[in-house]
Scaffold this active site. Structure first.
Site, PDB file in Angstrom:
ATOM      1  N   LEU A 568       0.746  -1.298   0.016  1.00  0.00           N
ATOM      2  CA  LEU A 568      -0.004   0.049   0.093  1.00  0.00           C
ATOM      3  C   LEU A 568       0.767   1.315   0.043  1.00  0.00           C
ATOM      4  O   LEU A 568       0.326   2.424  -0.295  1.00  0.00           O
ATOM      5  CB  LEU A 568      -1.058  -0.149   1.206  1.00  0.00           C
ATOM      6  CG  LEU A 568      -2.171  -1.126   0.882  1.00  0.00           C
ATOM      7  CD1 LEU A 568      -2.833  -1.281   2.162  1.00  0.00           C
ATOM      8  CD2 LEU A 568      -3.142  -0.964  -0.336  1.00  0.00           C
ATOM      9  N   PRO A 569       2.231   1.185   0.333  1.00  0.00           N
ATOM     10  CA  PRO A 569       2.852   2.636   0.204  1.00  0.00           C
ATOM     11  C   PRO A 569       2.890   3.002  -1.374  1.00  0.00           C
ATOM     12  O   PRO A 569       3.172   4.067  -1.603  1.00  0.00           O
ATOM     13  CB  PRO A 569       4.431   1.915   0.820  1.00  0.00           C
ATOM     14  CG  PRO A 569       4.030   1.008   1.736  1.00  0.00           C
ATOM     15  CD  PRO A 569       2.957   0.330   1.082  1.00  0.00           C
ATOM     16  N   ASP A 570       2.782   2.224  -2.287  1.00  0.00           N
ATOM     17  CA  ASP A 570       2.972   2.551  -3.820  1.00  0.00           C
ATOM     18  C   ASP A 570       1.575   3.578  -4.061  1.00  0.00           C
ATOM     19  O   ASP A 570       2.350   4.618  -4.422  1.00  0.00           O
ATOM     20  CB  ASP A 570       2.778   1.277  -4.747  1.00  0.00           C
ATOM     21  CG  ASP A 570       3.932   0.284  -4.699  1.00  0.00           C
ATOM     22  OD1 ASP A 570       4.750   0.589  -5.494  1.00  0.00           O
ATOM     23  OD2 ASP A 570       4.056  -0.521  -3.731  1.00  0.00           O
ATOM     24  N   PRO A 571       0.523   3.289  -3.843  1.00  0.00           N
ATOM     25  CA  PRO A 571      -0.609   4.336  -4.248  1.00  0.00           C
ATOM     26  C   PRO A 571      -0.372   5.442  -3.442  1.00  0.00           C
ATOM     27  O   PRO A 571      -0.587   6.565  -3.785  1.00  0.00           O
ATOM     28  CB  PRO A 571      -1.740   3.619  -4.111  1.00  0.00           C
ATOM     29  CG  PRO A 571      -1.452   2.458  -3.057  1.00  0.00           C
ATOM     30  CD  PRO A 571      -0.338   2.040  -3.434  1.00  0.00           C
ATOM     31  N   GLY A 574       2.192   7.342  -4.948  1.00  0.00           N
ATOM     32  CA  GLY A 574       1.640   7.891  -6.483  1.00  0.00           C
ATOM     33  C   GLY A 574       0.922   9.131  -6.109  1.00  0.00           C
ATOM     34  O   GLY A 574       0.969  10.055  -6.873  1.00  0.00           O
TER      35      GLY A 574
END
Length: 799
Positions: A568-571, A574
């Site tokens: 969940l750090p990706d979005p 982003g």
């Protein structure tokens, strides 16, 4: 009042924001707008914002002005006391604001609609389900939104523990994503107001915000008809925590070559060549066996030795940091990532290190913040003594705010494409430059439409690249790089999420891009930033969870670290990058001067989930409390009758507790002194949860949630992904969009978390097939003739 001219220190300098609410979503939206340079006035009732009562506290002493949580979220804002809804000072501030942000825990507006009639005003509402969603009041509760969005049906603390139940993401993930969505949509609306002078309403649903970021959970069901489950597999691997001789390491191998490098690092054991581990799909299917082999191989390995070897071998691995480890990390010190915030009351003062802004502009360091305001420190009438006007161009409104903005998208995997997709949602022409020699890994990962693999059939890729164009260029060929330079010269924005310095090493440094296009906004998003001793390390979302202290702060009560199912750090990285990019684009259009924007996934996640660092700043550790909450009790997820059916309950006050007790146990339970008030319920929380759990186990989850809500108790059924697709609030909002994909036909995917009254900011098209728009862009944008394009194809420069 805003003004144009030379670039300001920060993009939103002069913008006035009135923050009217008592939720973390409101606080974080205000935090982000302040970090972009806006003047944020925090309206507080006499008892103060709830964050002021939330620890940790300086010296361990509860005090409204000594809360580190309040200091972090409100640093640089101004605090004014109000008594809504009939408050003259609040009404005066509304007439002088550019943006009014509303979000309350109980759903009661502090500023009534009749005070918001000015057509130049931006009114931003944030709640669990949105105003266009469920009738009645519009409260905001993180756990309820997470349940209704499907997160709790797939997220847990361990894939290997069959007893592991649903787990919230501590730090209010739903509230944070809703706040980010509110700010992003606000920036789009500001671009429109610059054009036409028209304000608008923005309605944000936390449920919709979370359902949009569940990795492949939604596309798995939409593309294959199968449901993701908590104790399922992750499609890639190995991925998980492994015990070394003197500590724990997290490993996440997303590509075949990373697995092969790991096997080589471990000395080439025979098991590494077994056929059951030959492909990513094989390793996923046999992850339990692979984990045993890896555990045995790592058991005698000193942690620091393995981490050093993994870095040299380019194997994605990370230690599990506590908040204290984060504070002491030399990388963050070298980058000035932690900023001191001044906290004071009438007799004490302290400066504490807290996470700084999630972005940097102009090649400089993070902008400093002002001190944390004391409760009501700004007297009535002392702020904004003139009216806000907001200069504009006097043109008719555009259909989409970023119409005419061209973005060259050099990103891949998840965080980068998710960021540039937000720009497409706001109307930008996003040209994704891809290559057939190094296909984006998400094109190669399931779920595949109808379970048929193919580079244009992945739901992972297709969910997070909606509305873009795809151009296939071989950037290893000089002519390919020349075409990229020509595209950059026509663009307003270039975004890359390659390793630090990669674009410069490819022959396209910032100085050359600026020479090609002085108005260009060049965005670099990396895992750890462009500088610092950790800048060259590999970054996947799970590694960021481990390194930021988030994994260690999550887990079952008293446990942890949490082995989260999704990255969940990706979005999160982003959406923060998208926010900074739109702010910089708006500034460049107003001033004619471009800039550099730098974001790091690590710093975005520290900004969004600061709790481990805030506790460490006062010398303590964030307690691991599972699904419990510091301000609500009972606050949990309870199994119900049936298979994997769960009920969420979030009791915010004593009246709600008495209503719950009347349903669960009658007058005797309501009168039990162990549960008389919040403090008592927190002390006896295990006994309380057992009583609620015993009742819930006999109930149908949906009917129990309905009955509790009818009695005035905040409650929700934990929805599975198929139920999320049928969720009435989401359907009412038009959250899901169906577009015709050129290869797999019409498919339905989640859209955006906001509904707007003027500008179209929703997905406009399906994601592209690889190279689908190559000829269109080379001819239409660069003016190449068909014969020239044919020559490029023959030479292997494009396809």
């Amino acid at each position: 009042m805003e003004s144009t001219g030379t670039p300001a220190a920060l993009p939103l300098a002069g913008l006035r924001v009135l923050e009217c609410g008592d939720t973390l979503a409101a606080a974080y939206a205000g935090r982000l707008l302040s970090d972009l340079g806006a003047e944020v006035v925090k309206a507080e009732r006499p008892e103060g914002d709830p964050l002021r009562a939330l620890g940790p506290f300086v010296g361990g002493i509860p005090d409204a002005d000594l809360s580190v949580s309040a200091a972090y979220f409100h640093a640089g804002k101004r605090s004014v006391l109000v008594t809504p809804p009939d408050d003259g000072e609040l009404a005066r501030l509304v007439t002088r604001a550019d943006v009014v942000l509303r979000s309350t825990r109980d759903g009661v507006d502090w500023v009534p609609d009749e005070l918001l009639a000015d057509d130049r005003l931006l009114v931003v509402d944030v709640s669990s389900f949105g105003r266009i969603g469920r009738p009645g009041p519009h409260p905001t509760d993180d756990l309820l939104a997470s349940a209704a969005a499907g997160l709790l049906s797939v997220n847990t603390w361990s894939l290997s523990d069959p007893t592991a139940g649903p787990l919230r993401y501590r730090g209010e993930l739903a509230s944070v994503h809703a706040a980010c969505a509110a700010v992003l949509a606000t920036l789009g609306a500001l671009v429109e107001r610059d054009r036409s002078g028209r304000g608008q309403r923005i309605d944000v649903s936390a449920q919709a915000a979370v359902s949009s970021v569940l990795a492949t959970a939604m596309s798995r069901y939409g593309y294959t008809g199968t449901l993701p489950v908590r104790q399922g597999t992750r499609s890639v691997g190995p991925w998980g925590f492994y015990a070394c001789a003197d500590g724990t390491v997290l490993i996440q191998c997303t590509k075949d070559e990373e697995y092969r490098r790991l096997v080589e690092l471990l000395g080439g054991p025979e098991w590494g060549e077994l056929e059951i581990f030959a492909t990513m799909a094989d390793r996923d299917a046999n992850s339990d066996v692979l984990d045993v082999f890896l555990g045995e191989a790592l058991a005698a390995y000193p942690l620091e030795d393995f981490l050093a070897a993994a870095h040299r071998a380019r194997v994605p691995a990370a230690p599990v940091h506590s908040g204290a480890d984060v504070l002491a990390w030399d990388h963050l010190q070298a980058r000035d990532s932690l900023h001191p915030v001044r906290v004071s009351d009438a007799s004490r003062a302290a400066e504490l290190p807290v996470p700084g802004p999630a972005w940097r502009f102009g090649g400089g360091g993070p902008a400093p913040r002002g001190p944390a305001p004391r409760l009501g420190e700004s007297p009535a009438g002392s702020l904004w003594d003139d009216a806000a006007t907001g200069a504009h161009e006097g043109r008719p409104p555009a259909r989409r705010p970023l119409e005419g903005v061209r973005v060259i998208d050099l990103t891949w995997v998840w965080a980068g494409p998710y960021s540039t997709m937000q720009l497409a949602h706001l109307g930008a022409e996003v040209i994704r430059v891809e290559t057939t020699t190094r296909v984006d890994v998400t094109r190669l990962l399931p779920p595949f439409a109808d379970d048929v693999p193919g580079i244009d059939r992945s739901g992972y890729f297709n969910q997070y690249n909606q509305g873009k164009k795809s151009v296939a260029l071989n950037l290893r060929e000089p002519r390919g790089m020349q075409l990229l330079r020509q595209l950059v010269a026509t663009a307003d924005v270039v975004v890359d999420n390659m390793a630090a310095g990669s674009l410069a090493r490819m022959g396209l440094p910032w100085e050359q891009m600026r020479e090609l296009n002085p108005r260009l906004v060049a965005v670099s998003m990396t895992g750890f930033g462009e500088s610092g001793p950790y800048a060259d390390h590999m970054a996947y979302g799970s590694l960021i969870d481990a390194l930021s202290g988030t994994a260690a702060a999550n887990g079952p009560v008293g446990g942890g670290p949490a082995d989260f199912v999704m990255s969940l750090p990706d979005p999160m990285a982003g959406v923060h990058t998208a926010i900074a990019t739109v702010a910089a684009v708006r500034q460049a259009r107003r001033t004619g001067v471009g800039t550099r924007v730098e974001t790091a996934m690590l710093e975005a996640c520290l900004a969004a989930f600061p709790q481990p660092v805030l506790y460490a700043a006062v010398g303590s550790a964030a307690p691991v409390i599972g699904n419990r909450d510091d301000e609500r009790s009972p606050h949990g997820i309870f199994p119900c009758a049936g298979d994997d059916e769960w009920l969420v309950v979030s009791v915010a006050d004593d009246d709600q507790w008495r209503a719950l007790a009347a349903v669960v146990g009658g007058p005797e339970l309501a009168a039990d002194p162990r549960f008389a008030d919040l403090r008592s319920r927190r002390v006896h929380e295990s006994a309380l949860e057992a009583l609620v759990g015993e009742w819930a186990a006999r109930q149908d989850a949906a009917k129990a949630a309905d009955a509790l809500r009818a009695a005035g108790v905040p409650a929700e059924q934990v929805l599975h992904v198929d139920e999320v697709f049928r969720s009435e609030p989401l359907l009412t909002r038009g959250h899901f969009t169906t577009h015709d994909h050129p290869v797999i036909g019409p498919r339905t995917l989640p859209g955006v978390p906001w509904v707007t009254s003027l500008s179209d900011m929703a997905p406009a098209a399906a994601s592209p097939a690889l190279g689908q728009h190559t000829r269109e862009v080379l001819a239409g944008v660069l003016g190449l003739a068909e014969s020239e394009i044919d020559e490029l194809v023959a030479a292997g420069v494009t396809v």
